[in-house]
Enzyme design. Sequence first.
Site, PDB file in Angstrom:
ATOM      1  N   GLU A 276      55.544  77.074  33.276  1.00 35.71           N
ATOM      2  CA  GLU A 276      54.918  78.298  33.593  1.00 35.71           C
ATOM      3  C   GLU A 276      54.183  78.691  34.358  1.00 35.71           C
ATOM      4  O   GLU A 276      52.725  79.512  33.959  1.00 35.71           O
ATOM      5  CB  GLU A 276      55.120  79.272  32.277  1.00 35.71           C
ATOM      6  CG  GLU A 276      56.491  79.508  31.380  1.00 35.71           C
ATOM      7  CD  GLU A 276      55.652  80.218  29.756  1.00 35.71           C
ATOM      8  OE1 GLU A 276      54.711  80.452  29.822  1.00 35.71           O
ATOM      9  OE2 GLU A 276      57.252  80.407  29.298  1.00 35.71           O
ATOM     10  N   PRO A 277      53.928  77.669  35.171  1.00 33.47           N
ATOM     11  CA  PRO A 277      52.607  77.479  36.253  1.00 33.47           C
ATOM     12  C   PRO A 277      52.608  78.695  36.885  1.00 33.47           C
ATOM     13  O   PRO A 277      53.391  79.300  37.510  1.00 33.47           O
ATOM     14  CB  PRO A 277      53.433  76.662  37.169  1.00 33.47           C
ATOM     15  CG  PRO A 277      54.505  76.450  37.493  1.00 33.47           C
ATOM     16  CD  PRO A 277      55.206  76.554  36.077  1.00 33.47           C
ATOM     17  N   GLY A 278      51.156  79.226  37.258  1.00 35.41           N
ATOM     18  CA  GLY A 278      50.651  80.735  37.630  1.00 35.41           C
ATOM     19  C   GLY A 278      49.748  80.152  39.204  1.00 35.41           C
ATOM     20  O   GLY A 278      50.328  79.859  39.737  1.00 35.41           O
ATOM     21  N   ARG A 315      37.472  88.269  39.750  1.00 36.88           N
ATOM     22  CA  ARG A 315      37.533  86.360  38.755  1.00 36.88           C
ATOM     23  C   ARG A 315      35.780  86.459  38.752  1.00 36.88           C
ATOM     24  O   ARG A 315      35.863  86.250  37.529  1.00 36.88           O
ATOM     25  CB  ARG A 315      38.130  86.040  39.555  1.00 36.88           C
ATOM     26  CG  ARG A 315      39.342  85.952  38.754  1.00 36.88           C
ATOM     27  CD  ARG A 315      40.066  84.714  39.845  1.00 36.88           C
ATOM     28  NE  ARG A 315      40.065  83.404  38.619  1.00 36.88           N
ATOM     29  CZ  ARG A 315      39.796  82.892  38.272  1.00 36.88           C
ATOM     30  NH1 ARG A 315      38.599  82.537  39.383  1.00 36.88           N
ATOM     31  NH2 ARG A 315      38.903  81.879  38.142  1.00 36.88           N
ATOM     32  N   CYS A 345      29.706 100.345  43.426  1.00 29.37           N
ATOM     33  CA  CYS A 345      28.723 100.686  42.200  1.00 29.37           C
ATOM     34  C   CYS A 345      28.569 100.234  40.892  1.00 29.37           C
ATOM     35  O   CYS A 345      28.624 100.209  40.174  1.00 29.37           O
ATOM     36  CB  CYS A 345      28.089 102.632  42.254  1.00 29.37           C
ATOM     37  SG  CYS A 345      28.653 102.619  43.947  1.00 29.37           S
TER      38      CYS A 345
END
Length: 417
Positions: A276-278, A315, A345
């Site tokens: 299941e590579p993302g 990220r 902000c």
Amino acid sequence: MSGFPEFGYRNHELFVESVSLQQIADEFGTPCFVYSRAALTKTYQEFDAAFAKRDHLICYAVKANSNIAILNLFAQLGSGFDIVSGGELQRVIKAGGDPRKIVFSGVGKNAHEMRMALHAGILCFNVESEAELVTLNRVAKELGKIAPVSLRVNPDVDAKTHPYISTGLKENKFGVPASEAERIYQSAHLYPSIRFTGLDCHIGSQLTELEPFMQASNKMLNLLDTLQSQGLEIEHLDLGGGLGIRYTNETPPSIKDYVAALCASTDQVKQRLLIEPGRSLVGNSGILLMRVEYLKHTSARNFAIVDAAMNDLMRPALYDAYHDIIPVNNNNGDMKSYQVVGPVCETGDFLGHDRKLGLTDGDLLAVMSAGAYGMSMSSNYNTRPRAIEVMVDGDTVHVIRQRETIDQLIAGEQILS
Ligand SMILES: *Cc1c(COP(=O)(O)O)cnc(C)c1O
């Protein structure tokens, strides 16, 4: 840099395939996610080729980047999909994905999502608790269907990655402990509308070493052995996703070596292998294009205030993750160390700290390796419409998601009448 030849300078100007990013910015504005169709295709094919003649299914983890153009591209290449919600199921179907190649992961699938997936006829539910089994059994019974199930086993291995993206330690919320899995598989008779067809694990994300994958694979093989000796027929072994990519100086295993190691460690089993590579399928195939709005020099620091922010690429703010930030026009002026920050902000709203750049107002910058967990994690915080997404194919630019408008953003809201 990602290492993909699809992203590189020509005469000091950054290109994606045969299109200059300056041209994309002029035509479509910023911030803008730009993907390379060739890079996406090559990456998928690298995974697929590495499995050689082994019976396998690559289930792209949709949450890494769920744009339907990307899903459609992978579907055309033969990919299956790993989904974590009913919404992702709808996306895959809309994109032309084959429901029989879908596995459904996640700790909190609700009855409605289960119904949708049973109607669609997915390959497998990766079930993460006994409580979920009870619900799935009931929902399947109501529909007169048998739900195919893998238990997601938590192999309790240390993925040696950021704690927020580590999922295979016993204190994580994911999966059932290996010590309980055997008992649950043996309790199949309690769930007449369920059929155990597989065995599944997923230990975390952005792994840069093979060792944890091998540890997990070995634990799964032991369990598989036990289950088979007890007469259970397991059709597939799903080893999850998690292969890391190079953001800056990481040295993750290559796709080829990773797949070869998985195949080698499981060469004595006859089951079909699923992964299941993302991130590793899409991460290095996309960038976030942005423009410097203002330069601000204080006695303490130099700030480059750009028009992309934490709502576009979360990220750095979320995991303190590092992305290379490089100029689109590489005519290095006066180099300074910059804090590259967005307009949101929050002090946590940064894309990079202490980056050596030669900048003037209006310069274009590219945040590299933004293809995974970029757009799919974006938000509307500060009522910022989401960025436009384009896919470059040779010398052609396709818009694959329009820039969001403020009207779309507030369309569902109402003032009290
Ligand atoms: C997120 C996730 C993946 C993909 O992880 P990557 O690190 O992006 O490869 C695979 N399987 C499950 C169950 C996930 O939650």
